[in-house]
Design an enzyme around this catalytic site. Structure first.
Site, PDB file in Angstrom:
ATOM      1  N   SER A  33     -23.301 -74.783  48.146  1.00  0.00           N
ATOM      2  CA  SER A  33     -22.631 -74.072  48.865  1.00  0.00           C
ATOM      3  C   SER A  33     -21.298 -75.256  49.267  1.00  0.00           C
ATOM      4  CB  SER A  33     -23.166 -74.068  50.218  1.00  0.00           C
ATOM      5  OG  SER A  33     -22.291 -73.090  50.849  1.00  0.00           O
TER       6      SER A  33
ATOM      7  N   ASP B 280     -23.113 -62.296  47.412  1.00  0.00           N
ATOM      8  CA  ASP B 280     -22.940 -63.840  47.945  1.00  0.00           C
ATOM      9  C   ASP B 280     -21.207 -63.457  47.803  1.00  0.00           C
ATOM     10  OD1 ASP B 280     -22.223 -66.037  48.909  1.00  0.00           O
ATOM     11  OD2 ASP B 280     -23.090 -67.163  47.344  1.00  0.00           O
TER      12      ASP B 280
ATOM     13  N   HIS C  77     -26.921 -65.723  48.811  1.00  0.00           N
ATOM     14  CA  HIS C  77     -26.170 -66.941  49.137  1.00  0.00           C
ATOM     15  C   HIS C  77     -27.091 -67.682  49.262  1.00  0.00           C
ATOM     16  CE1 HIS C  77     -22.766 -70.243  49.894  1.00  0.00           C
ATOM     17  NE2 HIS C  77     -23.970 -70.901  51.001  1.00  0.00           N
TER      18      HIS C  77
END
Length: 316
Positions: A161, A256, A286
């Site tokens: 991320s 996501d 995610h």
């Protein structure tokens, strides 16, 4: 059949993801957007989902200047290849302890030392503090690897991320400065575009109103991290250029909001001649790889990363 959580998405949410979101919606906690950073940091990664750190992996603390690190060393004789890992959390959340389960799993599965970086968080330290700390940690690791039984000639970077954003940016800088040599970059559900134009992506439309990582949550992270900075300056997708970047393994989750960003970054690297392996995990949310106790795909994704790193470290 489309999920009730993502009615705009024509595909299907994995049953494991559907079950988790149903449980979370029943608990009905306050959304991230109304929480302060200190409130949001409480229990960011539940240990019940993340699992326990591997007991066969030795972990110790270190400092790269003022940047805290945790060094996870797999069993067996060294010197070991080294992976510098940058955790996720939108540049606002996340601790070395919360990501220790993943880092020890990476160390054991890939047979490498994992140096996890405790970069400064926003809003206390907005952009570019995290990028500066990431670069300091990479330089320190390359220069000090031999002191903790690491091989500085076999060095890679990884992140999930927001951490994927940092891994991509330091790989770019290492290429531009000519040192250290980074053999591979692993980007897990990476946040590669913080510009205002990112919201035009199809994955924003499909998953932006969902209960997991939403457009509202991304805006909260972005506001804390960027302060008054230009989002393009913090975006690998806007910065990437030229040849000579290390090969990449990029993992994305189908369900996501950032899925299109990971795919776009993979496509951009390919146009620059960079060898890229991109894998999308059907029905996943995610950062699913962080939660092996919840998502069975987490172990498969971890194995894919481990195999990619082993191949990269074995090359001359």
């Amino acid at each position: 059949m489309p999920s009730k959580f993502y009615p705009d998405h024509p595909g299907e949410l994995h049953p494991e993801a559907e079950a988790l979101l149903s449980r979370l919606s029943a608990e009905s906690g306050p959304p991230l957007s109304v929480q302060s950073p200190s409130e949001a940091r409480q229990g960011f990664l539940p240990r019940a989902w993340a699992g326990e750190p591997r007991q066969d992996v030795a972990v110790r603390s270190a400092l790269a200047g003022s940047v805290p690190l945790r060094i996870a060393t797999p069993p067996g004789p060294g010197p070991h290849p080294v992976l510098v890992f940058f955790h996720g959390g939108g540049f606002v959340l996340g601790t070395l302890g919360e990501f220790e389960p993943l880092c020890t799993r990476l160390a054991a599965c890939a047979g490498c030392i994992v140096v996890s970086v405790g970069y400064r968080l926003a809003p206390e330290a907005p952009f570019p503090a995290a990028v500066e700390d990431a670069w300091i940690a990479l330089q320190w690791t390359a220069s000090e690897a031999a002191s903790f039984d690491g091989d500085p000639a076999r060095l890679a970077v990884a992140g999930d991320s927001a951490g994927g954003n940092l891994a991509a940016l330091v790989a770019l800088r290492a290429r531009d400065e000519g040192t250290p040599r980074v053999r591979h970059q692993v980007l897990i559900c990476p946040w590669t575009d913080l510009s205002s134009g990112a919201e035009a992506a199809e994955s924003f439309r499909h998953f932006g109103r969902g209960p997991w990582l939403s457009a509202e949550s991304l805006a909260w992270y972005r506001a804390h991290y960027l302060a008054h900075a230009d989002g393009r300056a913090a975006s690998p997708l806007c910065a990437v250029h030229g040849a000579g970047l290390p090969p990449a393994t990029i993992l994305t989750a189908e369900c996501d909001i950032l899925a299109d960003q990971g795919r776009a970054y993979a496509d951009r690297l390919r146009t620059l001649g960079v060898p890229v392996t991109h894998a999308s995990y059907a029905g996943m949310l995610h950062d699913f790889i962080l939660f092996p106790a919840v998502f069975s795909a987490a172990e498969r994704a971890l194995d894919r990363i481990a195999q990619a790193l082993k191949r990269a470290f074995a090359e001359p």
